[in-house]
Design an enzyme around this catalytic site. Structure first.
Site, short mmCIF file in Angstrom:
data_model
loop_
_atom_site.label_atom_id
_atom_site.label_comp_id
_atom_site.label_asym_id
_atom_site.label_seq_id
_atom_site.Cartn_x
_atom_site.Cartn_y
_atom_site.Cartn_z
N GLY A 8 25.65 -1.11 -3.65
CA GLY A 8 26.45 -0.11 -4.35
C GLY A 8 26.71 1.07 -3.43
O GLY A 8 25.98 2.06 -3.44
N ALA A 11 28.99 7.06 -4.18
CA ALA A 11 28.54 8.38 -3.73
C ALA A 11 27.02 8.46 -3.62
O ALA A 11 26.48 8.81 -2.57
CB ALA A 11 29.08 9.45 -4.68
N LEU A 12 26.32 8.13 -4.70
CA LEU A 12 24.86 8.31 -4.69
C LEU A 12 24.19 7.30 -3.77
O LEU A 12 23.25 7.64 -3.04
CB LEU A 12 24.30 8.19 -6.11
CG LEU A 12 22.81 8.54 -6.25
CD1 LEU A 12 22.53 9.95 -5.72
CD2 LEU A 12 22.36 8.41 -7.69
N ALA A 127 25.73 13.68 -6.12
CA ALA A 127 26.51 13.18 -4.99
C ALA A 127 27.97 13.08 -5.40
O ALA A 127 28.29 12.85 -6.56
CB ALA A 127 26.00 11.82 -4.54
N LYS A 182 16.82 11.01 -19.22
CA LYS A 182 18.07 11.12 -18.46
C LYS A 182 19.25 10.69 -19.32
O LYS A 182 20.30 11.33 -19.32
CB LYS A 182 18.01 10.27 -17.18
CG LYS A 182 19.29 10.40 -16.36
CD LYS A 182 19.25 9.65 -15.05
CE LYS A 182 20.54 9.89 -14.28
NZ LYS A 182 20.58 9.14 -13.00
N ASN A 190 28.33 13.64 -20.34
CA ASN A 190 29.37 12.74 -19.83
C ASN A 190 30.56 12.55 -20.77
O ASN A 190 31.71 12.76 -20.37
CB ASN A 190 28.75 11.39 -19.45
CG ASN A 190 28.03 11.45 -18.12
OD1 ASN A 190 27.54 12.49 -17.72
ND2 ASN A 190 27.95 10.32 -17.45
N SER A 252 30.18 11.83 -13.80
CA SER A 252 30.65 10.52 -13.31
C SER A 252 31.64 9.89 -14.28
O SER A 252 32.62 9.26 -13.86
CB SER A 252 29.46 9.59 -13.08
OG SER A 252 28.71 9.42 -14.28
N GLU A 264 30.94 4.00 -17.77
CA GLU A 264 29.66 3.46 -18.26
C GLU A 264 29.46 3.80 -19.73
O GLU A 264 28.33 3.88 -20.22
CB GLU A 264 28.52 4.01 -17.40
CG GLU A 264 28.57 3.46 -15.98
CD GLU A 264 27.57 4.13 -15.04
OE1 GLU A 264 26.74 3.41 -14.44
OE2 GLU A 264 27.64 5.35 -14.89
#
Length: 296
Positions: A8, A11-12, A127, A182, A190, A252, A264
């Site tokens: 993957g 970014a992160l 990120a 989280k 989000n 994100s 997601e």
């Protein structure tokens, strides 16, 4: 020294590769077929201090999966199963560390790789991707790893080199607690920022106060029903702190929606809906439908 294979290269994933390489760790990037003919050998990472650093990693492709010693999965949640399906040559001794947002993919991974150590990871590092092989480290945070099966318990030592590279990494036997905490933050920030097309910090503006309060209440109650012991006041303080710390960031889900990518949604808000039981969750339901309507 264990070689870290990162699946993957978003970014992160790229920032994590950069942070590990800065500490002298061996890092390979598992790339998709589209990168085979035009992979750039150097990754440009912009540090928290604003400096550009060229990061060298070892490129790998699916047929080289047998060389992986430890696999860190940073794909989107909906990509996890498909991405791992192509890595059937992964050694059964190699731990798989799932570091995606949301919940719901681990059970399928366990079916695909029943003998591999399976570890869940939660990280609050920030990120952002600014171009092809150009990423920015936007925020430092905590990283937690924990076992999802019996074989994973032998891999708690992974947190030592991760801690040296990331600034914080700890092992938790109750990793579900960290995943839920989280997810509870993501399930508020989000979908709201994605639907309203705003930065995280704008959620603290008076015009969003009511919907923020209603959604926070819904998410808190679902998590409480799942066994979360955090008080509602503590959850609200934690939510406000994350919003303030990431005030200039776009979530994100916002970025995925803006760029026409799949979100997601099913693994974040969808997880809340799937575990709501008889509890009414009208705001979560409305946000879920709206993101679906927009193609996310």
């Amino acid at each position: 020294m264990t070689e870290w294979t990162i699946l993957g290269a978003g970014a992160l994933g790229c920032v994590m590769a950069g942070l590990l390489r800065q500490r002298g760790e061996r890092v390979a990037l598992m790339l998709s077929e589209r990168h085979r003919s035009h992979f750039h050998p150097s990754l440009d990472m912009i540090t928290l201090g604003g400096r550009h650093q060229l990061i060298q990693t070892q490129p790998r492709f699916a047929e080289q999966a047998r060389q992986a010693e430890c696999l860190l999965v940073f794909t989107k949640a909906y990509q996890v199963v498909d991405a791992l399906t192509g890595l059937q040559q992964l050694p059964t001794t190699a731990p798989i560390v799932l570091l995606h947002n949301g919940l719901g993919a681990a059970e399928q991974v366990q079916e695909l790789f029943p003998h591999n150590p399976l570890i869940a990871g939660v990280s609050s590092h920030g990120a952002m991707k600014e171009g092809d092989w150009l990423v920015r480290h936007t925020g430092k945070g905590e990283t937690w790893l924990g076992p999802l099966n019996e074989a994973a318990h032998a891999w708690a030592h992974l947190v030592k080199p991760l801690s040296a590279a990331l600034g914080h990494a700890e092992w938790s036997e109750d990793i579900r607690l960290h995943q839920h905490r989280k997810l509870s933050i993501n399930a508020v920030i989000n979908p709201l920022t994605a639907c309203h097309n705003i930065r995280n910090g704008q959620l603290l503006e008076p015009r969003y106060a009511d919907v923020l309060e209603q959604l926070s209440e819904e998410v808190f109650q679902v998590m409480a029903n799942l066994g979360e012991t955090e008080s509602q006041d503590a959850f609200r303080r934690r939510l406000q702190q994350v919003i303030e710390l990431t005030a200039t960031n776009y979530s994100s889900m916002h970025q995925d929606l803006v760029h026409g990518r799949k979100t997601e949604n099913d693994y974040i808000t969808g997880y809340i809906l799937a575990h709501a039981g008889t509890q009414p969750v009208p705001v979560s339901s409305q946000l879920y439908r709206e993101i679906k309507r927009r193609g996310g």
